[in-house]
Design a protein around this motif. Structure first.
Motif, PDB file in Angstrom:
ATOM      1  N   VAL A  63      -7.500   1.265   1.843  1.00 27.06           N
ATOM      2  CA  VAL A  63      -6.012   0.833   1.511  1.00 27.06           C
ATOM      3  C   VAL A  63      -5.939  -0.095   0.732  1.00 27.06           C
ATOM      4  O   VAL A  63      -6.984  -0.945   0.402  1.00 27.06           O
ATOM      5  CB  VAL A  63      -5.588   0.508   3.003  1.00 27.06           C
ATOM      6  CG1 VAL A  63      -5.723   1.756   4.057  1.00 27.06           C
ATOM      7  CG2 VAL A  63      -6.256  -0.609   3.757  1.00 27.06           C
ATOM      8  N   CYS A  64      -4.690  -0.350   0.256  1.00 24.24           N
ATOM      9  CA  CYS A  64      -4.658  -1.657  -0.539  1.00 24.24           C
ATOM     10  C   CYS A  64      -4.836  -2.681   0.215  1.00 24.24           C
ATOM     11  O   CYS A  64      -4.424  -2.839   1.258  1.00 24.24           O
ATOM     12  CB  CYS A  64      -3.059  -1.502  -1.114  1.00 24.24           C
ATOM     13  SG  CYS A  64      -2.419  -3.143  -1.946  1.00 24.24           S
ATOM     14  N   PRO A  65      -5.549  -3.824  -0.509  1.00 20.04           N
ATOM     15  CA  PRO A  65      -6.163  -5.112   0.389  1.00 20.04           C
ATOM     16  C   PRO A  65      -4.744  -5.940   0.824  1.00 20.04           C
ATOM     17  O   PRO A  65      -4.799  -6.809   1.466  1.00 20.04           O
ATOM     18  CB  PRO A  65      -6.978  -5.498  -0.467  1.00 20.04           C
ATOM     19  CG  PRO A  65      -6.774  -5.096  -1.789  1.00 20.04           C
ATOM     20  CD  PRO A  65      -6.377  -3.606  -1.670  1.00 20.04           C
ATOM     21  N   LEU A  66      -3.693  -5.738   0.066  1.00 20.54           N
ATOM     22  CA  LEU A  66      -2.409  -6.432   0.074  1.00 20.54           C
ATOM     23  C   LEU A  66      -1.651  -5.858   1.315  1.00 20.54           C
ATOM     24  O   LEU A  66      -1.072  -6.651   2.050  1.00 20.54           O
ATOM     25  CB  LEU A  66      -1.684  -6.776  -1.154  1.00 20.54           C
ATOM     26  CG  LEU A  66      -2.566  -7.588  -2.159  1.00 20.54           C
ATOM     27  CD1 LEU A  66      -1.771  -7.620  -3.597  1.00 20.54           C
ATOM     28  CD2 LEU A  66      -2.952  -8.924  -1.714  1.00 20.54           C
ATOM     29  N   CYS A  67      -1.184  -4.752   1.096  1.00 23.76           N
ATOM     30  CA  CYS A  67      -0.138  -4.109   1.848  1.00 23.76           C
ATOM     31  C   CYS A  67      -0.851  -3.396   2.872  1.00 23.76           C
ATOM     32  O   CYS A  67      -0.023  -2.765   3.640  1.00 23.76           O
ATOM     33  CB  CYS A  67       0.842  -3.347   1.097  1.00 23.76           C
ATOM     34  SG  CYS A  67       0.311  -1.793   0.293  1.00 23.76           S
ATOM     35  N   LYS A  68      -1.731  -2.970   2.889  1.00 22.03           N
ATOM     36  CA  LYS A  68      -2.799  -2.130   3.860  1.00 22.03           C
ATOM     37  C   LYS A  68      -2.154  -0.748   3.873  1.00 22.03           C
ATOM     38  O   LYS A  68      -2.210   0.055   4.732  1.00 22.03           O
ATOM     39  CB  LYS A  68      -2.559  -2.564   5.096  1.00 22.03           C
ATOM     40  CG  LYS A  68      -3.109  -4.043   5.343  1.00 22.03           C
ATOM     41  CD  LYS A  68      -4.750  -4.253   4.823  1.00 22.03           C
ATOM     42  CE  LYS A  68      -4.800  -5.748   4.892  1.00 22.03           C
ATOM     43  NZ  LYS A  68      -6.152  -6.001   4.321  1.00 22.03           N
ATOM     44  N   LEU A  81     -11.477  -3.347  -5.306  1.00 27.46           N
ATOM     45  CA  LEU A  81     -10.333  -3.628  -4.682  1.00 27.46           C
ATOM     46  C   LEU A  81     -10.228  -5.074  -4.298  1.00 27.46           C
ATOM     47  O   LEU A  81      -9.495  -5.460  -3.342  1.00 27.46           O
ATOM     48  CB  LEU A  81     -10.155  -2.833  -3.135  1.00 27.46           C
ATOM     49  CG  LEU A  81     -10.232  -1.444  -3.765  1.00 27.46           C
ATOM     50  CD1 LEU A  81     -10.563  -0.522  -2.351  1.00 27.46           C
ATOM     51  CD2 LEU A  81      -8.669  -1.102  -3.884  1.00 27.46           C
ATOM     52  N   PRO A 113      -8.111  -8.114  -5.103  1.00 20.51           N
ATOM     53  CA  PRO A 113      -6.581  -8.370  -5.500  1.00 20.51           C
ATOM     54  C   PRO A 113      -6.435  -8.931  -7.010  1.00 20.51           C
ATOM     55  O   PRO A 113      -5.784  -8.536  -7.563  1.00 20.51           O
ATOM     56  CB  PRO A 113      -5.943  -9.222  -4.620  1.00 20.51           C
ATOM     57  CG  PRO A 113      -6.788  -9.128  -3.199  1.00 20.51           C
ATOM     58  CD  PRO A 113      -8.048  -8.834  -3.666  1.00 20.51           C
TER      59      PRO A 113
END
Lengths: 96, 324
Positions: free
Chosen positions: A47-52, A82, A84
């Motif tokens: 998943v995106c490390p910021l928004c999951k 990944l 950010p």
């Protein structure tokens, strides 16, 4: 006490020689493997490390796209990056 | 127009995620007003070995250290510990005792030491029988070799196949690990991922086990690392950490300190031409919490049944906790 120390020093020197040979082999391997493919099975868990939120794989640009926040994460030597601060913000006008 | 759009996007992202990584991310692409940068977290002081640096500087410096040492990392581990680090890692995996089909995330595991041991242990027929399992335990220069794998052991039904995801923040370390995996003929059951342990790019409740070996002391926010570990583990999952710790005995601690500060940087200079990186590594050990304090931190992050085990007079400790 001196005997184990001598053995350790000898082992270190031999290991250095062996490691040098192996290192040069690694260099050859990594240059040959530069075009490693991205492991697509990772998409099931990544998943995106910021928004999951889940990521979309852009095969053409070899990036993982977070459509939710509009950033793209690069894939380098088959390894998805990944972190950010290494991502690229997508321009507003285009979706990819 | 583009600048105002970027500031608008920045405000939206900050409002939603309030993440200092967002600042860094967007500051790479656009000019960020000084006000946005001054949210306090990136200017906070922390330790880098015995130096005092900002948190942002620490991440960069740690990255630089491991980029410098990556090629000689395994060699230096053998030299500094006399090969004992192999025994520590063997014991670590025995304690984890993974069954076939275990999904593991190995964080800060760049060169693959833990990952390869995990795959070998979880995939062999002697799985679970600790006495019969064949680890190479004697240190010898001729034994500088990777574990042997039969590729057939790693094939088969995905659900019942053990798998390890190696996550590290450093590309160089991961590439060394990839090279070792290729050398050993391992092409299944292992994935490589560049990510930050404080913000793992992984869904909740994904893994059966989480390991981090000799990596957590290099992270800027240890509590965030453990919180992320809790998030990505399935209920019932196990957290295990192998890390340098405090030696309780004052006499042994004195000998250990002398060895650390007088010998290891010299070895680093001779074998890796890098005094500073190895000086940082020994200093960082002294900055890490003691066994009890780290146990308390793990409990605070939600883990249960937290225990620790000292190895080699407390030079290293294995901490373990469960997500119950």
């Amino acid at each position: 006490m001196a005997l184990p120390l001598t053995r350790i020093c000898r082992a270190i020197i031999q290991t250095t020689r062996r490691s040098t040979q192996l290192s040069s082999l690694y260099c050859t391997q990594s240059s040959e493997d530069r075009k490693k493919q991205f492991d697509k099975s990772l998409l099931e868990i990544l998943v995106c490390p910021l928004c999951k939120e889940p990521l979309r794989y852009d095969e053409q640009k070899n990036e993982l796209i977070s459509d939710k926040i509009g950033v793209a994460y690069p894939i380098v030597n088959g390894i998805p990056n990944l972190v950010p601060q290494d991502a690229r913000v997508l321009k507003e006008s285009t979706g990819s | 127009m583009a600048a105002s759009m970027s500031r608008c996007k920045l405000r939206i992202l900050l409002k939603k995620y309030d993440n200092r990584h967002v600042l860094k991310l967007l500051s790479n692409s656009y000019t960020v007003e000084s006000g946005y940068q001054n949210n306090g977290s990136s200017k906070k002081k922390t330790h880098f070995g015995f130096q005092s640096v900002t948190e942002e500087e620490k991440e960069e410096k740690v990255y630089s250290v491991f980029k410098n040492v990556a090629d000689k990392y395994d060699l230096m581990n053998d030299a500094m510990s006399g090969g004992i680090h192999r025994l520590w890692k063997d014991h670590f995996i025995r304690r984890l005792n993974p069954k076939q089909g275990t999904k593991l995330i190995d964080v800060a595991g760049g060169t693959g030491d833990i990952a390869f041991r995990f795959l070998k242990y979880a995939c062999t027929e002697n799985n679970g029988n600790l006495n019969d399992f064949d680890f190479t335990s004697d240190f010898s220069a001729e034994d500088f070799e990777m574990p042997d794998f039969e590729s057939e052991q790693l094939l088969g039904n995905q659900e019942h196949t053990s798998h390890v995801t190696v996550c590290d923040i450093n590309q160089s370390m991961l590439e060394v690990g990839q090279g070792r995996a290729s050398q050993a003929g391992i092409n299944q059951g292992i994935s490589w991922l560049k990510g930050n342990a404080e913000s793992l790019p992984v869904q909740d409740n994904t893994f059966d086990a989480y390991t981090i070996a000799f990596g957590i002391r290099n992270c800027t926010h240890i509590d965030k690392v453990v919180e992320e570990a809790y998030r990505v583990l399935k209920p019932g999952g196990r957290f295990m950490c192998l890390e340098f710790s405090r030696v309780p005995n004052p006499l042994i601690r004195r000998v250990y300190d002398e060895y650390s500060f007088q010998v290891i940087p010299v070895l680093g200079q001779i074998l890796a031409s890098d005094w500073d990186s190895y000086k940082y590594l020994v200093e960082s050990i002294r900055q890490f919490p003691c066994q009890e304090d780290f146990k308390t931190l793990i409990q605070t992050c939600g883990f249960s049944a937290v225990t620790y085990e000292n190895l080699t007079f407390g030079v290293v400790a294995i901490h373990s906790g469960f997500k119950l």
